[in-house]
Design a protein around this motif. Structure first.
Motif, PDB file in Angstrom:
ATOM      1  N   VAL A   1      27.360 -15.931  -0.642  1.00  0.00           N
ATOM      2  CA  VAL A   1      28.376 -16.114  -1.672  1.00  0.00           C
ATOM      3  C   VAL A   1      29.417 -17.109  -1.163  1.00  0.00           C
ATOM      4  O   VAL A   1      29.947 -16.968  -0.056  1.00  0.00           O
ATOM      5  CB  VAL A   1      29.051 -14.768  -2.014  1.00  0.00           C
ATOM      6  CG1 VAL A   1      30.196 -14.981  -2.988  1.00  0.00           C
ATOM      7  CG2 VAL A   1      28.028 -13.809  -2.614  1.00  0.00           C
ATOM      8  N   CYS A   2      29.692 -18.122  -1.961  1.00  0.00           N
ATOM      9  CA  CYS A   2      30.656 -19.171  -1.581  1.00  0.00           C
ATOM     10  C   CYS A   2      31.954 -18.956  -2.347  1.00  0.00           C
ATOM     11  O   CYS A   2      31.933 -18.638  -3.543  1.00  0.00           O
ATOM     12  CB  CYS A   2      30.079 -20.551  -1.887  1.00  0.00           C
ATOM     13  SG  CYS A   2      28.562 -20.894  -0.979  1.00  0.00           S
ATOM     14  N   ARG A   3      33.066 -19.179  -1.664  1.00  0.00           N
ATOM     15  CA  ARG A   3      34.372 -18.886  -2.247  1.00  0.00           C
ATOM     16  C   ARG A   3      35.289 -20.105  -2.190  1.00  0.00           C
ATOM     17  O   ARG A   3      35.347 -20.783  -1.173  1.00  0.00           O
ATOM     18  CB  ARG A   3      35.032 -17.712  -1.524  1.00  0.00           C
ATOM     19  CG  ARG A   3      34.321 -16.383  -1.704  1.00  0.00           C
ATOM     20  CD  ARG A   3      34.992 -15.277  -0.910  1.00  0.00           C
ATOM     21  NE  ARG A   3      34.381 -13.984  -1.175  1.00  0.00           N
ATOM     22  CZ  ARG A   3      33.307 -13.531  -0.540  1.00  0.00           C
ATOM     23  NH1 ARG A   3      32.731 -14.265   0.408  1.00  0.00           N
ATOM     24  NH2 ARG A   3      32.802 -12.348  -0.847  1.00  0.00           N
ATOM     25  N   ALA A   4      36.000 -20.326  -3.294  1.00  0.00           N
ATOM     26  CA  ALA A   4      37.068 -21.329  -3.362  1.00  0.00           C
ATOM     27  C   ALA A   4      38.294 -20.645  -3.934  1.00  0.00           C
ATOM     28  O   ALA A   4      38.189 -19.636  -4.640  1.00  0.00           O
ATOM     29  CB  ALA A   4      36.656 -22.516  -4.228  1.00  0.00           C
ATOM     30  N   ALA A   5      39.461 -21.173  -3.637  1.00  0.00           N
ATOM     31  CA  ALA A   5      40.716 -20.535  -4.061  1.00  0.00           C
ATOM     32  C   ALA A   5      41.357 -21.308  -5.196  1.00  0.00           C
ATOM     33  O   ALA A   5      41.304 -22.545  -5.251  1.00  0.00           O
ATOM     34  CB  ALA A   5      41.693 -20.439  -2.879  1.00  0.00           C
ATOM     35  N   SER A   6      41.990 -20.562  -6.103  1.00  0.00           N
ATOM     36  CA  SER A   6      42.775 -21.157  -7.181  1.00  0.00           C
ATOM     37  C   SER A   6      43.932 -20.213  -7.477  1.00  0.00           C
ATOM     38  O   SER A   6      44.106 -19.196  -6.806  1.00  0.00           O
ATOM     39  CB  SER A   6      41.915 -21.398  -8.420  1.00  0.00           C
ATOM     40  OG  SER A   6      42.622 -22.186  -9.369  1.00  0.00           O
ATOM     41  N   ILE A   7      44.715 -20.557  -8.494  1.00  0.00           N
ATOM     42  CA  ILE A   7      45.909 -19.790  -8.835  1.00  0.00           C
ATOM     43  C   ILE A   7      45.883 -19.451 -10.324  1.00  0.00           C
ATOM     44  O   ILE A   7      45.646 -20.321 -11.166  1.00  0.00           O
ATOM     45  CB  ILE A   7      47.201 -20.574  -8.515  1.00  0.00           C
ATOM     46  CG1 ILE A   7      47.274 -20.917  -7.032  1.00  0.00           C
ATOM     47  CG2 ILE A   7      48.431 -19.781  -8.943  1.00  0.00           C
ATOM     48  CD1 ILE A   7      47.426 -19.722  -6.109  1.00  0.00           C
TER      49      ILE A   7
ATOM     50  N   SER B   1      25.145 -24.196  -4.219  1.00  0.00           N
ATOM     51  CA  SER B   1      23.927 -24.990  -4.421  1.00  0.00           C
ATOM     52  C   SER B   1      23.568 -25.824  -3.204  1.00  0.00           C
ATOM     53  O   SER B   1      22.598 -26.599  -3.241  1.00  0.00           O
ATOM     54  CB  SER B   1      24.117 -25.918  -5.636  1.00  0.00           C
ATOM     55  OG  SER B   1      24.415 -25.176  -6.804  1.00  0.00           O
ATOM     56  N   GLY B   2      24.361 -25.716  -2.121  1.00  0.00           N
ATOM     57  CA  GLY B   2      24.060 -26.447  -0.892  1.00  0.00           C
ATOM     58  C   GLY B   2      24.534 -27.875  -0.882  1.00  0.00           C
ATOM     59  O   GLY B   2      24.084 -28.669  -0.050  1.00  0.00           O
ATOM     60  N   ARG B   3      25.483 -28.216  -1.755  1.00  0.00           N
ATOM     61  CA  ARG B   3      25.936 -29.601  -1.852  1.00  0.00           C
ATOM     62  C   ARG B   3      27.114 -29.921  -0.926  1.00  0.00           C
ATOM     63  O   ARG B   3      27.408 -31.086  -0.700  1.00  0.00           O
ATOM     64  CB  ARG B   3      26.356 -29.905  -3.294  1.00  0.00           C
ATOM     65  CG  ARG B   3      25.206 -29.884  -4.279  1.00  0.00           C
ATOM     66  CD  ARG B   3      24.294 -31.078  -4.075  1.00  0.00           C
ATOM     67  NE  ARG B   3      23.237 -31.139  -5.078  1.00  0.00           N
ATOM     68  CZ  ARG B   3      22.307 -32.074  -5.117  1.00  0.00           C
ATOM     69  NH1 ARG B   3      22.301 -33.036  -4.188  1.00  0.00           N
ATOM     70  NH2 ARG B   3      21.387 -32.073  -6.046  1.00  0.00           N
ATOM     71  N   LEU B   4      27.814 -28.908  -0.401  1.00  0.00           N
ATOM     72  CA  LEU B   4      28.938 -29.164   0.494  1.00  0.00           C
ATOM     73  C   LEU B   4      29.179 -27.929   1.352  1.00  0.00           C
ATOM     74  O   LEU B   4      28.781 -26.817   0.985  1.00  0.00           O
ATOM     75  CB  LEU B   4      30.205 -29.540  -0.271  1.00  0.00           C
ATOM     76  CG  LEU B   4      30.979 -28.458  -1.035  1.00  0.00           C
ATOM     77  CD1 LEU B   4      32.397 -28.918  -1.271  1.00  0.00           C
ATOM     78  CD2 LEU B   4      30.332 -28.165  -2.372  1.00  0.00           C
ATOM     79  N   PRO B   5      29.819 -28.101   2.503  1.00  0.00           N
ATOM     80  CA  PRO B   5      30.089 -26.961   3.385  1.00  0.00           C
ATOM     81  C   PRO B   5      31.107 -26.020   2.765  1.00  0.00           C
ATOM     82  O   PRO B   5      31.899 -26.411   1.909  1.00  0.00           O
ATOM     83  CB  PRO B   5      30.627 -27.625   4.660  1.00  0.00           C
ATOM     84  CG  PRO B   5      31.160 -28.941   4.203  1.00  0.00           C
ATOM     85  CD  PRO B   5      30.266 -29.381   3.080  1.00  0.00           C
ATOM     86  N   ILE B   6      31.088 -24.776   3.219  1.00  0.00           N
ATOM     87  CA  ILE B   6      31.941 -23.761   2.609  1.00  0.00           C
ATOM     88  C   ILE B   6      33.117 -23.370   3.486  1.00  0.00           C
ATOM     89  O   ILE B   6      33.944 -22.563   3.078  1.00  0.00           O
ATOM     90  CB  ILE B   6      31.116 -22.500   2.287  1.00  0.00           C
ATOM     91  CG1 ILE B   6      30.589 -21.866   3.590  1.00  0.00           C
ATOM     92  CG2 ILE B   6      29.979 -22.816   1.336  1.00  0.00           C
ATOM     93  CD1 ILE B   6      29.887 -20.558   3.373  1.00  0.00           C
TER      94      ILE B   6
END
Length: 519
Positions: A5-11, A95-100
């Motif tokens: 599971v890949c995580r990005a942060a937002s507000i 999807s493997g397009r960039l590091p996490i």
């Protein structure tokens, strides 16, 4: 094999308050598609179409599998398009397009276009302030509004033109970062002021010198004021000139006023330093004045947009009485609380209220001229003014009764009107005196002082000085709230006169100003 599971942060914003949202993305072995869960609204649910199209147009297609995007915490309602960038990056990572490894260390704010370009989301400055409050030091934003994000001290804004640039930043070496640091700490204050040129001046007012001096007193202590008079007496003219004599906002006030303004669609290029002025029409609803919103979305009203400035209600008796009475609590507390089924928000509402009204429906009651005879019955006049309730009227510090100007000066020697800049200097000096006196307290101006401070401690006035007020209170001509408000005005009059404390003349003048109008 699926990736972790890949995580990005937002507000996520609720009013002006923000909470961190973990945008989680995972790929599963199902037919291609995307689902967004976690209480999104309609605009946010449509992000799956924007993200798939934008990633394809950018030459970064997502995995040919089903992608589930979860917005946590799932119990927090989320709205708007500002999550698009975080969703796209999390989905690309899955999807493997960039590091996490760097996604969760940066707050991502931006709306995606179908071509992969980025647009400013509503409330950008408020979101950046929330990101800083939650421990973030870097935010990724559209390049077109990077200067707005950089207004927040302690935040490094990462400007990106498109999704391709965002991906390139996350895959590049740390040394190649292109960032924008806070302009507030690097540039002089004058360089970060956003204010329209003032085309109004207090010198425009003719023949109402007493009313102008009352405005100066109101400005010195941030007191509420009402004006009752016939059409053409200059009520609107006076109200529109009040902001021109108010001091510039300090840093904290400017940041709060700017964050409120950022909830609209305008990109800020600097902090708002001049006090705002809101002039809603008398047909405005309670939600338009106090605030509201559909469903779980909170929309600030005019009372919040006027925070640290002036809220002007012209033709006040024509407003819905429910709207007027809804002002009572915010005027006392300086905040407005909005509640919906699943969300609650507290918005700032530190305003200076200005009310203008005609004395009757025809507007001619009390006019001395024979050609302007009032055609309203006594009962009609009473009912008209009773549309403004007693509890709201009791929260008005200065009440002015105006008459039409009957003579215009023609010679320069007859006209000694001050300009707004000159009057503002007097107001600034008075505010400085009160600020020194109130140092170490939670209050800044006389209009905020509680009765316990006014009637106790070392600044308590002698009985011989407050005798006229004590008698008015005993006779029922004043409520205890009115008693305290007269004392507040008296302190402002003393500050303008450079006195250490008010005496009987200042208290008498303050009482006369409170009882001078019909409201």
């Amino acid at each position: 094999m699926t990736r972790a599971v890949c995580r990005a942060a937002s507000i996520a914003l609720t009013g002006l308050e923000g909470a961190v949202v973990d945008v989680e993305a995972a790929v599963s072995q199902q037919l291609p598609g995307m689902a967004i869960i976690g209480l999104p609204d309609t605009a946010l649910a449509e992000a799956k179409l924007r993200v798939r199209t934008a990633t394809t147009q950018a030459g970064l297609p997502l995995a040919d599998r089903f992608i589930t995007v979860n917005l946590g915490p799932a119990s927090l309602p989320k709205h708007g398009t500002g999550f698009d960038l975080a969703i796209a990056l999390a989905a690309l990572a899955a999807s493997g397009r960039l590091p996490i490894d760097r996604l969760s260390a940066v707050a991502h704010l931006g709306e995606l276009g179908l071509d992969g370009g980025l647009r400013r989301p509503a409330g950008l400055l408020s979101a950046v302030l929330a990101a800083r409050a939650n421990g973030f030091t870097r935010v990724m934003v559209p390049a077109s509004c990077a200067a707005e994000a950089a207004l927040v001290p302690g935040i490094t804004a990462i400007p990106v033109q498109s999704l391709v640039h965002a991906v390139a930043w996350h895959t590049a070496d740390e040394r190649t970062e292109r960032v924008v640091t806070s302009t507030v700490t690097q540039r002089p204050r004058s360089a970060v002021v956003e204010e329209p040129p003032e085309d109004r001046d207090i010198a425009d007012v003719q023949g109402q010198s007493e009313a102008v001096e009352a405005l100066v007193i109101a400005a010195a202590g941030r007191h509420n004021i009402s004006m009752v008079g016939p059409p053409g007496a200059g009520k609107t003219l006076l109200a529109e000139r009040l902001p021109t004599i108010l001091p510039d906002l300090d840093d904290a006030e400017a940041m709060e006023a700017s964050s409120i303004a950022s909830l609209g669609g305008r990109t800020l290029t600097g902090l708002i330093r001049r006090p705002p002025f809101e002039h809603p029409h008398h047909t405005a609803s309670s939600a338009a004045i106090i605030g509201g919103g559909a469903g779980d979305r909170i929309t600030p009203g005019a009372i919040t947009r006027a925070c640290h400035g002036v809220l002007f209600l012209d033709e006040a008796p024509e407003f819905n009485r429910v709207v007027l009475d809804a002002l009572r609590q915010p005027l006392e507390r300086g905040v407005v609380e909005l509640q919906r089924s699943r969300v609650r928000a507290t918005l700032p509402a530190r305003i200076q209220l200005v009310i203008a009204a005609n004395p009757c429906p025809c507007g001619n009651a009390g006019s001395p001229g024979r050609e302007t005879v009032c055609t309203c019955s006594p009962n009609t006049r009473v009912r008209y003014m009773q549309r403004i309730s007693g509890p709201l009227s009791d929260r008005i510090d200065l009440r002015l009764g105006l008459q039409r100007v009957t003579r215009v000066p023609h010679a320069a020697s007859e006209d000694h009107r001050e300009c707004s800049a000159s009057v503002r200097r007097r107001v600034v000096l008075a505010r400085r005196r009160s600020a020194r006196r109130l140092a170490g307290t939670p209050w800044k101006v006389n209009g905020e002082l509680p009765g316990t401070w006014l009637r106790g401690g070392k600044y308590r006035l002698a009985r011989s000085e407050t005798a006229i007020l004590d008698r008015a209170l005993a006779l029922g001509a004043l409520t205890l709230r009115g008693y305290d408000r007269v004392l507040r005005v008296a302190w402002s009059i003393a500050d303008l006169a450079e006195l250490d404390r008010p005496g009987r003349p200042e208290i008498g003048a303050a009482l006369a100003l409170r009882n001078g109008g019909q409201l």
